[in-house]
Design an enzyme around this catalytic site. Structure first.
Site, mmCIF file in Angstrom:
data_model
loop_
_atom_site.group_PDB
_atom_site.id
_atom_site.type_symbol
_atom_site.label_atom_id
_atom_site.label_comp_id
_atom_site.label_asym_id
_atom_site.label_seq_id
_atom_site.Cartn_x
_atom_site.Cartn_y
_atom_site.Cartn_z
ATOM 1 N N ASP A 219 44.548 -51.752 33.099
ATOM 2 C CA ASP A 219 45.297 -52.894 33.635
ATOM 3 C C ASP A 219 44.576 -54.219 33.413
ATOM 4 O O ASP A 219 45.177 -55.281 33.568
ATOM 5 C CB ASP A 219 45.527 -52.722 35.147
ATOM 6 C CG ASP A 219 46.364 -51.499 35.470
ATOM 7 O OD1 ASP A 219 47.297 -51.216 34.708
ATOM 8 O OD2 ASP A 219 46.078 -50.834 36.485
ATOM 9 N N CYS B 217 30.252 -89.507 52.070
ATOM 10 C CA CYS B 217 28.927 -88.868 51.985
ATOM 11 C C CYS B 217 28.920 -87.834 50.851
ATOM 12 O O CYS B 217 27.942 -87.711 50.105
ATOM 13 C CB CYS B 217 28.583 -88.169 53.302
ATOM 14 S SG CYS B 217 28.428 -89.268 54.716
ATOM 15 N N ASP C 61 44.872 -51.702 39.001
ATOM 16 C CA ASP C 61 43.611 -51.207 39.565
ATOM 17 C C ASP C 61 42.660 -50.607 38.533
ATOM 18 O O ASP C 61 41.496 -50.365 38.837
ATOM 19 C CB ASP C 61 43.885 -50.167 40.653
ATOM 20 C CG ASP C 61 44.368 -48.848 40.070
ATOM 21 O OD1 ASP C 61 45.089 -48.873 39.050
ATOM 22 O OD2 ASP C 61 44.024 -47.789 40.633
ATOM 23 N N ASP D 6 51.719 -52.309 38.132
ATOM 24 C CA ASP D 6 51.397 -51.025 37.527
ATOM 25 C C ASP D 6 51.797 -49.975 38.563
ATOM 26 O O ASP D 6 51.885 -50.285 39.754
ATOM 27 C CB ASP D 6 49.895 -50.966 37.235
ATOM 28 C CG ASP D 6 49.456 -49.586 36.790
ATOM 29 O OD1 ASP D 6 50.088 -49.038 35.878
ATOM 30 O OD2 ASP D 6 48.507 -49.055 37.395
ATOM 31 N N CYS E 41 31.347 -87.725 56.305
ATOM 32 C CA CYS E 41 32.669 -88.107 55.787
ATOM 33 C C CYS E 41 32.769 -87.811 54.291
ATOM 34 O O CYS E 41 31.798 -87.396 53.658
ATOM 35 C CB CYS E 41 32.931 -89.585 56.034
ATOM 36 S SG CYS E 41 31.835 -90.677 55.114
#
Length: 710
Positions: free
Chosen positions: A612, A22, A608, A414, A19
């Site tokens: 960027d 714990c 990418d 981009d 639970c």
């Protein structure tokens, strides 16, 4: 290991957590140790991620700190035994519980000799031996001045059991409650068994990815083909792949060709053709032909290992909502115990109930309130969601991203490598000589460019489909073009400057249309005239327009920010449906645009490349194409393995589904307790029914967390 801070990050698999309490017990225990920088415990994945200083504390002390609280640190391979252990425990619990239940509920007392004694013996076996873990975990929790679910179970079942012992041996009564304690323990164990089974299903997508790396591979060394362990593959090794084999590391094809299934890595269902010069990814599966590739990234640097690391980090990091739940759980169990005691006292002293009625009401409260579902609500949904995302080629770098991405209202793209493919392609071929076809133009140009190193040469060669003329003489002019003789005739391939240097006239105005939209024109001519033009450009991805349209339907503002001129930007924006355009900008200007736009609303940036990276970092959410640079991928928040902006839309939808599942889970977790506790206090809930409801609450949360892959 963090080299700069001298810290080590280590995962420990833990057995025995049930639970949210714990989780809190283990975290608090670990954080009390000098040298532990941070500790994050995950109930769903049953592990702890500990960041510590090795000069102050070692693994043995960390394990001891966990096991002193009654839990067990196990090896990865031992997790397979856990379900078998609980299955055996459930089997024996049922063997002794069923007779107790039948003899107590359906057969009159003293129907046959020693009936109550048999009930007592069987109930004792279940209570003391099968239920021993509840007492053990309660003891360790109380040692740490805390409580957990096992505390509630231990108190509740003990109350029913020992009261029955009192009635049997001191009051000589036949009206006992042994069936209550035994059925409760059995139902809870059954619930845990079903919960473990359901959790295993939740994490299937991740396990499939983890199982993709083969254990062995065939490499070529010293002109011999030898089989070695994948861990022993080195950069530069030539690896042989046969039909049906998995790719062990990342590399580039150097011989042969085939079709490869990359679906588990990228989510693409269609096999991808691979030929000399193409990259192959670890974990993908070879379909048909045999080929050799040169190993480039091995060990932890492979794409597959990075994917696994990202997924594990997401699943083992707590989103803000889970931290709130953990905080609530630390007060929850003591509060429930207090409510149970108050209910018992009110019934005895104010309502004048007999002790049996008061006890059953108190026990029902303890059992119905076990906070298993509360601890599972968030992590199980995160595990299921990130598993589906990974299966579809979408990688979340941390769980906080899931919540933020669902609130995005601005997305800045981009252009190159995101909306477009980011690599030159032959867009069009124009012939100026009626007798010379487009195929003939590309064949002549490709035959000459085959010997060139220019980036556009590859685009022309790929368009030609391996059909070449033999070249008698060849000469290259860097930055201009190439020339050569084919079948006794001189040809030139290059730019306008190169053609004019060869005293071949051409009307420049014909190029304006192409130049304004960002295309490059490559000329093919002989000694007297221009034969044709090859138009090279960066092609728009086929799903870009649809993706932009779907994002706009979600009331998201779409921007394009590119270093290309305004003609190119406007053409691309118009073609895919983008309304807001920033052109002729430098990388640092992209950051300014991001900062300006995100003042208004949550903003994502899609890129990418290295250029960027600053904008990706500045955005609230950075989306990165997997084909991008390592720097961009490192900085980004979400990696798109399929390099498709359609997956941005899918990410938004998926994040909404995950958040909805978390909210539903938390609702049901609290609903069981908020409704169940008053009903139990009123005496309208039998403890056995309460135990069943508690077990079902956990199972319902796990099952509800399953997310459709659509």
């Amino acid at each position: 290991m963090d080299e700069n801070k001298g810290l080590i990050k280590k995962e420990f698999k833990i057995k025995g957590m049930h639970c949210a309490s714990c989780v809190k017990v283990i975290e608090n225990s670990l954080k009390k140790n000098n040298g532990i920088n941070d500790a994050i415990v995950n109930l769903a994945s049953e592990n702890a991620i500990v960041i510590y200083e090795p000069n102050l504390i070692d693994e043995k002390k960390i394990i001891k700190s966990i096991e002193q609280r009654g839990y067990k640190v196990i090896k990865e391979k031992d997790t397979k035994d856990e379900i078998n252990e609980i299955k055996i425990k459930l089997f024996f619990s049922l063997i002794f519980t069923i007779p107790v239940f039948v003899l107590s509920m359906f057969i009159k007392p003293e129907t046959f000799p020693y009936q109550t004694n048999i009930i007592f013996v069987f109930a004792t076996i279940v209570q003391i031996f099968i239920g021993f873990e509840f007492y053990k975990n309660t003891f360790y929790a109380l040692k740490d001045f805390s409580t957990n679910m096992d505390t509630l179970v231990a108190i509740g079942t003990s109350a029913a059991y020992f009261y029955s012992v009192y009635l049997l041996f001191w009051q000589h009564s036949h009206h006992l409650y042994f069936e209550t304690s035994t059925v409760l323990i059995t139902v809870i164990i059954l619930g845990r068994y079903l919960e473990i089974k359901a959790k295993k299903k939740t994490n299937e997508a991740i396990k499939k990815i983890m199982d993709l790396t083969p254990s062995k591979a065939t490499v070529s060394r010293d002109n011999k083909e030898i089989e070695i362990s994948v861990e022993d593959i080195k950069q530069g090794d030539i690896v042989l792949i046969r039909p049906g084999e998995k790719i062990p590391v990342d590399g580039v094809v150097v011989e042969g060709n085939s079709f490869i299934d990359e679906s588990v890595i990228k989510g693409e269902p269609i096999p991808v053709e691979k030929k000399v010069g193409d990259r192959v990814i670890s974990g993908s599966i070879n379909q048909y032909g045999s080929f050799k590739f040169k190993a480039e990234k091995v060990g932890k640097d492979t794409v597959l290992n990075k994917i696994i690391k990202i997924i594990e980090e997401v699943q083992n990091t707590k989103p803000p909502i889970q931290k709130i739940v953990d905080s609530i759980s630390s007060y929850f169990v003591p509060t429930v115990i207090l409510i149970s005691i108050i209910t018992f006292l009110i019934r005895i002293f104010l309502l004048h109930n007999n002790i049996s009625v008061a006890l059953m009401a108190a026990v029902s409260i303890l059992v119905i309130a076990c906070p298993c579902a509360l601890g599972l609500a968030t992590p199980v949904a995160i595990m299921a969601g990130t598993g589906i995302a990974a299966k579809n080629g979408i990688l979340f770098k941390n769980p906080e991203v899931i919540e933020i991405v669902s609130k995005i209202k601005n997305i800045i793209f981009d252009k190159t490598g995101t909306i477009t493919y980011g690599k030159p392609e032959v867009i069009n071929i124009i012939s100026f000589i009626p007798d010379i076809t487009e195929n003939e133009i590309i064949k002549i140009a490709a035959s000459l460019e085959k010997l060139s190193e220019h980036p556009f040469a590859k685009a022309i060669i790929q368009k030609n489909n391996n059909d070449f003329y033999s070249i008698q003489t060849f000469k290259s002019f860097p930055g201009k073009g190439v020339q050569g003789i084919i079948n006794g005739k001189q040809y030139y391939v290059g730019n306008i400057k190169f053609i004019k240097e060869k005293n071949i006239n051409f009307d420049d105005s014909k190029l304006e249309e192409f130049n304004n939209i960002g295309f490059t024109t490559v000329f093919l001519s002989d000694d007297s005239e221009v034969i044709g033009l090859i138009i090279i450009g960066d092609r728009i991805r086929p799903d870009s327009k649809q993706a932009v349209e779907l994002l706009k339907n979600k009331k998201i503002n779409i921007y394009i920010a590119t270093g290309d001129n305004k003609y190119v930007a406007e053409k691309i924006a118009k073609e895919v449906g983008i309304d807001f355009i920033y052109a002729d900008i430098l990388p640092d200007e992209k950051v300014k645009i991001v900062n300006e736009v995100k003042k208004l609303r949550i903003t994502g940036f899609v890129g990418d490349g290295i250029n960027d990276a600053p904008a990706i970092a500045a955005a609230d959410i950075g989306f990165v194409m997997a084909s991008g640079t390592d720097i961009a991928i490192e900085i980004g928040d979400i990696i798109l393995m399929k390099n498709s902006i359609m997956d941005i839309y899918k990410t938004l939808i998926l994040s909404e589904k995950i958040l909805l599942k978390i909210k539903q889970n938390l609702f049901w977790a609290f609903f069981y307790n908020i409704i169940g506790i008053p009903i139990a206090a009123l005496g309208l809930l039998n403890p056995m029914v309460a135990g069943t409801a508690m077990a079902l609450s956990s199972i319902s949360v796990v099952l509800n967390s399953q997310i459709n892959n659509d």
